[in-house]
Design an enzyme around this catalytic site. Structure first.
Site, PDB file in Angstrom:
ATOM      1  CE  LYS A  67     -33.745  33.731  33.275  1.00 39.49           C
ATOM      2  NZ  LYS A  67     -34.091  33.749  31.830  1.00 39.49           N
ATOM      3  CB  THR A  68     -26.580  35.105  33.443  1.00 37.23           C
ATOM      4  OG1 THR A  68     -27.275  33.878  33.701  1.00 37.23           O
ATOM      5  CG2 THR A  68     -25.157  34.991  33.961  1.00 37.23           C
ATOM      6  CG  ASP A 112     -28.855  30.282  35.788  1.00 35.67           C
ATOM      7  OD1 ASP A 112     -30.016  30.731  35.743  1.00 35.67           O
ATOM      8  OD2 ASP A 112     -28.209  29.960  34.774  1.00 35.67           O
ATOM      9  CB  THR A 161     -36.842  29.357  32.568  1.00 34.63           C
ATOM     10  OG1 THR A 161     -36.678  28.031  33.087  1.00 34.63           O
ATOM     11  CG2 THR A 161     -35.494  29.868  32.068  1.00 34.63           C
ATOM     12  NE  ARG A 220     -27.847  32.257  26.179  1.00 33.93           N
ATOM     13  CZ  ARG A 220     -28.417  31.980  27.339  1.00 33.93           C
ATOM     14  NH1 ARG A 220     -29.439  31.127  27.378  1.00 33.93           N
ATOM     15  NH2 ARG A 220     -27.989  32.531  28.448  1.00 33.93           N
TER      16      ARG A 220
END
Length: 342
Positions: A67-68, A112, A161, A220
């Site tokens: 997302k980032t 975020d 999230t 990640r």
């Protein structure tokens, strides 16, 4: 020693540093999320042709999926600057005003964990998103007065999230809402191969496939496991990461054949042995595991639910038949009837 936090998708300090060097800078370089990326290309190109700011974008999905990264890519594709922040940091309206008044036209403001934004700040954000203005209250009491500040048209990109934790007024103000889902093993293999090239790691294809298969569908985690496997390859081997070295590293890290780690196994074992497979409330489960309910819900449960080990019900968490097969245990006599009930 087993690193029980290795498969936690929340970013560590090392992840933040490493991801800056591994992060793709263009949509063409972004691996996975094909439908989301294809739609983003259309929205971005349309905004560029009109010479307007992109509609506000909301990205949601489990942590560690990009997302980032997508927020930074959007800013680069629009050829504008990006100002990052997070929901917990924006404590006062003045914090929000200070950021928004310094944005240039069509810039990106990235927030975020937007579901954790302060309620008062959120109310100020409504007018900023819709009318590109913000009202600031000066002084207090009878001498108080309000001034209205005009803002340059900007794009807010929110990442969360927990979409359900956003209020309806805030969620409805996003023109583009995109979901990011878990990656396939093949997509993760591509991510690992690309990262290995950037990190200059000698990597065999079958080793990349093995790491990808155990990375819980999360880039990640795949990159984190790759870096740890590289460490074992350099110290215990020649530095070349082959299949044998990858399997050895994964075993020493406590990650099994399907990507479950020590905490995953503790959750499943506790649910079955202590509470007869459930249903059991999240608060009770968190006390038994000495872990916060939020960590269990956001970090561990999404993958366990996706893989068919757990089910969330109104009465609590329930262990499904796959848990008993995994733990090599015999389910209670009434378990099959209980699963049909839920």
């Amino acid at each position: 020693m087993i690193e029980s936090k290795l498969t936690t998708p929340q970013p560590t300090e090392e992840d933040i540093v490493a991801e800056k060097s591994l992060r793709p800078s263009r949509l063409e370089e972004f691996i996975g999320q094909e439908g989301t990326v294809a739609n983003l290309k259309v929205y971005i190109e349309s905004a560029r042709r009109r010479s307007e700011n992109l509609d506000h974008v909301l990205l949601f999905g489990p942590p560690g999926l990009g997302k980032t990264t997508l927020a930074y890519i959007i800013a680069r594709e629009l050829s504008v600057s990006i100002k990052p922040s997070s929901g917990p940091v924006l404590e006062r309206p003045a914090d929000l005003a200070g950021i928004l008044t310094n944005l240039a036209e069509r810039d990106v403001f990235f927030v975020d964990e937007i579901h954790r934004i302060n309620n008062t700040v959120e109310e100020y954000l409504y007018a900023a998103m819709e009318d590109y203005r913000i009202d600031i209250l000066l002084d207090k009491g009878p001498n108080s007065r309000s001034i209205q500040l005009a803002l340059a048209p900007f794009t807010l990109i929110g990442a969360t999230t927990r979409l359900g934790n956003l209020t309806s007024p805030l969620r409805d103000r996003f023109g583009v809402i995109l979901r990011l889902d878990f990656y396939s093993a093949e997509e993760l293999r591509q991510v690992i191969v690309r990262s290995a090239e950037l990190l200059q790691i000698a990597l065999d294809q079958d080793a990349a496939e093995e790491i990808a298969r155990r990375s819980r569908g999360t880039p990640r985690l795949a990159n984190r496991i790759l870096r740890r496997a590289r460490d074992f390859a350099e110290v215990d081997g020649t530095g070349h990461l082959n299949l044998e070295m990858a399997r050895n590293a994964l075993q020493r890290l406590g990650i099994d054949e399907i990507g479950l780690d020590e905490m995953d196994r503790r959750i499943l074992t506790t649910l079955v042995k202590n509470y007869h497979g459930g249903p059991v409330g999240i608060e009770t489960l968190s006390v038994a595991l000495h872990e916060s309910p939020r960590t269990i819900e956001e970090v561990y449960e999404p993958f366990l639910i996706k893989e068919g080990f757990l089910q969330r019900t109104p009465r609590g968490r329930v262990a499904l038949e796959k848990v008993y097969d995994y733990l090599d245990l015999k389910p209670p006599a009434d378990k099959e009837q209980q699963e049909h009930l839920f």
